[in-house]
Design a protein around this motif. Structure first.
Motif, PDB file in Angstrom:
ATOM      1  N   ALA A 144       0.824  -1.201   0.000  1.00  0.00           N
ATOM      2  CA  ALA A 144       0.000   0.000   0.000  1.00  0.00           C
ATOM      3  C   ALA A 144       0.862   1.256   0.000  1.00  0.00           C
ATOM      4  CB  ALA A 144      -0.931  -0.009   1.214  1.00  0.00           C
ATOM      5  N   GLN A 147       2.570   1.743  -3.447  1.00  0.00           N
ATOM      6  CA  GLN A 147       1.661   2.119  -4.529  1.00  0.00           C
ATOM      7  C   GLN A 147       1.518   3.631  -4.644  1.00  0.00           C
ATOM      8  OE1 GLN A 147      -2.051   0.069  -3.937  1.00  0.00           O
ATOM      9  NE2 GLN A 147      -1.267  -1.897  -4.680  1.00  0.00           N
ATOM     10  N   TYR A 181       1.868  -8.850  -4.956  1.00  0.00           N
ATOM     11  CA  TYR A 181       2.311  -7.546  -4.461  1.00  0.00           C
ATOM     12  C   TYR A 181       3.168  -6.860  -5.530  1.00  0.00           C
ATOM     13  CZ  TYR A 181       0.943 -10.081  -0.268  1.00  0.00           C
ATOM     14  OH  TYR A 181       0.252 -10.835   0.647  1.00  0.00           O
TER      15      TYR A 181
END
Length: 206
Positions: A144, A147, A181
């Motif tokens: 996260a 990103q 991922y």
């Protein structure tokens, strides 16, 4: 001169990578973990915890040798002393600290336990599941972050990336599927392609 007492392990690669990134001279002192060299009095004098890595900086703060152990403490010490790998932006500097402690308190212990329990001759399914799940959760936290930012601290490559790289480059050790991922995979590829990282890993492999 900095003496680096280490081995080719997820924790052991961090300090040579940082030193190569900083362009500093150092002497690599290999510790034979299979022979329990890290438990011998000579090493325990440097690191009373009996774990790698550890360093001896011959030019400590008072001009006298300084022993430093624990990879997070070592990388922070190097970043502070040599003014590199720590972001100048105060917010990014805090983020670098956060993700360093994230690795120390989460990624390292959880990945290590997952890999250890997976490889026992008589596995304990509940333990394997627990540590694999937590390893996946921690990887998702990094996913996260990556990103939305190129590096864990933000715009700057830092000790936070080096700290986490050692374990994340071996996701399968903890039973984590890297394909889930993509931002982490991209981050790993970018770090692996850095000349300093290539040099450090080559020295440890020889």
């Amino acid at each position: 001169m900095i003496d680096v007492y280490t081995a080719n392990t997820p924790n052991g690669i961090k300090v040579p990578i940082a030193l190569e990134e900083l362009g500093l001279p150092y002497r690599l002192v290999r510790i034979d973990l299979s022979a329990n060299q890290q438990k011998q009095p000579e090493f325990l004098h440097i690191n009373p915890n009996g774990r790698i890595p550890a360093i001896v900086d011959s030019d400590g703060p008072d001009g006298e040798p300084l022993n430093v152990f624990e990879s997070g403490a070592i990388l922070w010490y190097l970043g502070e002393k040599f003014h590199g790998l720590l972001p100048l932006d105060p917010r990014e500097r805090v983020s670098a600290m956060e993700y360093c402690f994230f690795q120390v308190g989460g990624v390292g212990p959880m990945f290590g336990q997952a890999g250890w329990f997976m490889r026992q001759s008589s596995p304990i399914p509940l333990a394997v599941q627990r540590y694999q799940d937590e390893s996946r959760r921690l990887t998702a936290v990094l996913e996260a972050r990556l990103q939305v930012q190129p590096w864990l601290a933000g715009r700057s490559y830092s000790i936070a990336d080096i700290m986490n790289y050692g374990w994340l480059r071996q996701l399968n050790y903890a039973g984590v599927d890297a394909a889930n991922y993509p931002a982490v995979e991209d981050w790993l590829a970018r770090i692996s392609a850095r000349p300093a990282v290539i040099r450090a890993l080559a020295k440890l492999a020889n």
